[in-house]
Design a protein around this motif. Sequence first.
Motif, short mmCIF file in Angstrom:
data_model
loop_
_atom_site.label_atom_id
_atom_site.label_comp_id
_atom_site.label_asym_id
_atom_site.label_seq_id
_atom_site.Cartn_x
_atom_site.Cartn_y
_atom_site.Cartn_z
N ILE A 47 55.65 49.98 66.67
CA ILE A 47 57.08 50.31 66.83
C ILE A 47 57.42 51.45 65.86
O ILE A 47 56.87 51.51 64.76
N SER A 87 64.73 51.68 72.80
CA SER A 87 66.10 51.36 72.43
C SER A 87 66.77 52.64 71.92
O SER A 87 66.22 53.34 71.08
N ASP A 121 67.25 49.41 75.93
CA ASP A 121 68.55 48.98 75.44
C ASP A 121 69.31 50.22 74.99
O ASP A 121 68.72 51.17 74.48
N LYS A 123 72.93 51.27 72.80
CA LYS A 123 74.14 50.89 72.05
C LYS A 123 74.89 52.18 71.74
O LYS A 123 74.27 53.23 71.54
N ARG A 213 54.56 61.25 58.99
CA ARG A 213 55.27 61.29 57.69
C ARG A 213 54.30 61.14 56.53
O ARG A 213 53.51 60.21 56.52
N GLY B 49 68.68 46.81 70.29
CA GLY B 49 69.16 47.42 69.06
C GLY B 49 70.35 46.63 68.53
O GLY B 49 71.18 46.16 69.31
N PHE B 50 70.43 46.48 67.21
CA PHE B 50 71.52 45.72 66.60
C PHE B 50 72.23 46.58 65.57
O PHE B 50 71.60 47.15 64.68
N MET B 86 59.65 45.21 64.51
CA MET B 86 60.99 45.47 63.98
C MET B 86 61.09 46.85 63.35
O MET B 86 60.28 47.22 62.52
N SER B 87 62.09 47.60 63.78
CA SER B 87 62.34 48.93 63.23
C SER B 87 63.71 48.92 62.56
O SER B 87 64.70 48.49 63.15
N ILE B 88 63.75 49.36 61.30
CA ILE B 88 65.01 49.34 60.56
C ILE B 88 65.42 50.76 60.18
O ILE B 88 64.63 51.50 59.60
N LEU B 89 66.63 51.15 60.57
CA LEU B 89 67.21 52.42 60.11
C LEU B 89 68.19 52.08 58.99
O LEU B 89 69.09 51.26 59.18
N ILE B 90 67.99 52.71 57.85
CA ILE B 90 68.79 52.37 56.67
C ILE B 90 69.54 53.60 56.20
O ILE B 90 68.98 54.70 56.13
N LEU B 99 69.33 44.60 51.91
CA LEU B 99 68.20 44.71 52.82
C LEU B 99 67.31 43.46 52.72
O LEU B 99 66.93 42.88 53.74
N ASP B 121 58.76 49.36 61.12
CA ASP B 121 58.98 50.74 60.73
C ASP B 121 60.30 50.80 59.99
O ASP B 121 61.24 50.08 60.31
N THR B 122 60.37 51.65 58.96
CA THR B 122 61.66 51.89 58.30
C THR B 122 61.88 53.39 58.23
O THR B 122 60.97 54.16 57.99
N LYS B 123 63.11 53.77 58.47
CA LYS B 123 63.52 55.15 58.28
C LYS B 123 64.78 55.13 57.42
O LYS B 123 65.59 54.19 57.53
N VAL B 124 64.95 56.15 56.59
CA VAL B 124 66.16 56.24 55.77
C VAL B 124 66.94 57.47 56.20
O VAL B 124 66.40 58.57 56.26
N TYR B 134 70.82 49.60 60.76
CA TYR B 134 70.68 49.20 62.16
C TYR B 134 69.25 48.68 62.34
O TYR B 134 68.32 49.19 61.74
N THR B 136 66.27 47.50 65.24
CA THR B 136 65.82 47.33 66.62
C THR B 136 64.64 46.36 66.62
O THR B 136 63.72 46.51 65.83
N CYS B 137 64.72 45.35 67.47
CA CYS B 137 63.65 44.36 67.58
C CYS B 137 63.06 44.36 68.97
O CYS B 137 63.79 44.29 69.97
#
Lengths: 325, 325
Positions: A47, A87, A121, A123, A213, B49-50, B86-90, B99, B121-124, B134, B136-137
């Motif tokens: 992902i 998504s 998805d 949003k 990256r 996406g959440f 799980m992908s997290i945008l921070i 977090l 994955d995480t992106k900032v 946000y 996304t799962c």
Amino acid sequence: MFVELKHGSGGRPTQQLIGEILSIYGDNSIKDLEDCALIEGGLGVTIDGFTVSPRFFPGGDIGKLAVCGSTNDLAVRGVKPMYLAMSILIEEGLPKEELIKVVKSAYGVSKELDVKLVAGDTKVLPRGQADGMYITCCALGKAVTGRPWGINNLSSGDILVITGPIGKHGALISALHYGLDVDQLASDCAPLWPLMQPLTEVAGVKCARDCTRGGLGTVLCEWAEGAGIGIEIEEDLIPLDPEVASVADVLGFDVLHLACEGTAVIAVAPDCAEYVLSSLRVLAPNCTAIGKVTEDHPGIVGLKTEIGGIRVVDMLAGEMVPRIC
Amino acid sequence: MFVELKHGSGGRPTQQLIGEILSIYGDNSIKDLEDCALIEGGLGVTIDGFTVSPRFFPGGDIGKLAVCGSTNDLAVRGVKPMYLAMSILIEEGLPKEELIKVVKSAYGVSKELDVKLVAGDTKVLPRGQADGMYITCCALGKAVTGRPWGINNLSSGDILVITGPIGKHGALISALHYGLDVDQLASDCAPLWPLMQPLTEVAGVKCARDCTRGGLGTVLCEWAEGAGIGIEIEEDLIPLDPEVASVADVLGFDVLHLACEGTAVIAVAPDCAEYVLSSLRVLAPNCTAIGKVTEDHPGIVGLKTEIGGIRVVDMLAGEMVPRIC
């Protein structure tokens, strides 16, 4: 303690943040140091979130990048990309034609790879709570190699092959971010499966990684530290476009930390290096051997510089440019 | 034409936007009207996406919601949740403890469901280009029912069962958004698999759906239109907390459009409705039959009101409150 931009760079701070997240999940997570996990049935899963700015750039856009970036994580594990879940987070007010253009780009790569979109998805976020659009892609596929490609296969003597010039995507996005004039430069954004697929039948291929990256330097540090092996590469063997070198010079970046989005490093047993290079050359004429895995200095990546010295390569430590991918 | 907030409501404009995206993918997509696709090997795949605001709310937070919301899409297809990507945008500047708290919540539900985190994955993002975080799962699992649950199984006479009071999540987030005082209200955010798992052995279970964005009303319209069947429900049979009713009254919302995040509607053959209800009651004491599938008025959902009239129920057409999930 706050999350900083450097935690998104793909380098050491990112690794530390992800380490903290994974430590919460403990045994309820797969921690195999790869960007693509293999689960039951030989299924590969990965992902990735994509936030690149600008959304449209020479060589691609966020839609093409999302499908390339996610399926490339499968390809370098010897996993044939087959399915995509996508998504999209959209900022209110985005012109619909931009969304359509991005989805068409994503479709173009999906079609080329014969990858099916199986879940999606969307949003919509109020103005000012996103910048245009962000895409997260989960790619799924089937492992087709005899043994899975991965860090654990690395051993002394392996030859390191790069599939093309490094840092083009990172240099381009950095140049655009800082307003540099780079007429000749395009991102290397491309799907890697067409390159990797013929290699899945070559037993001597050990491990591969797309140098996103953090760039080639960060990948090699992950390999050296993860496998407890030494790595030696030679500066004058690494293919580099002059314009990428200029951007790195002007901005003070190490080209080894500039992201690629369609360029992989591959570790192969010495006796099949020539075969691998000739196979790659069909589609990647600039592929070349750049170094090797050594018994010496385990955990350390050494770069033989053009003037003959040896420099220790580290992972990217800070932040170069936000939203590179 | 621009993307508007209503395109994220989960109702008809969302359906239209997704239709346009899917039409680009054409045959390269799975279009089976369900929130979870079944691919080869009986594998179920879903992505969500959440972006919920606020991130922490009575009854849950964005981490719990992400794991519940994604795995619930599997559960209502008769698919046992097994893996999570799980992908997290921070947003830059998010306190790291927030977090960590969110990931711990996600872990709590994952552990309860015995779901493994296999990719992340995480992106900032720079300040001002996201609001906090946000997630996304993508959830994966194995179909365990004899025939897959889905819209295509619906037929005249099927009994519609709801697992609990509707609209709690949507009412709560709306109330918080508009600053209403709702001391007694908590989100219904919860994993549905513990409820659905015993039903996977019941042959008469036809179709199920968690009533998220767009609420029960939108789900039933999708069923009626998708299967070409009529649906009749009775207002006074639908379980509803008084506080949810108050919020809907004050804000002028239809309770049938308020999102649930741990409440499902299930269509079952008439001869096993009693059995299904008694099975559900162990964990969902307020489950109840609310109506049925009819041969009459195909494509239309009719609500028998408390005063004896019939009202046609439509999907949510505009936007209620942004970032409900």
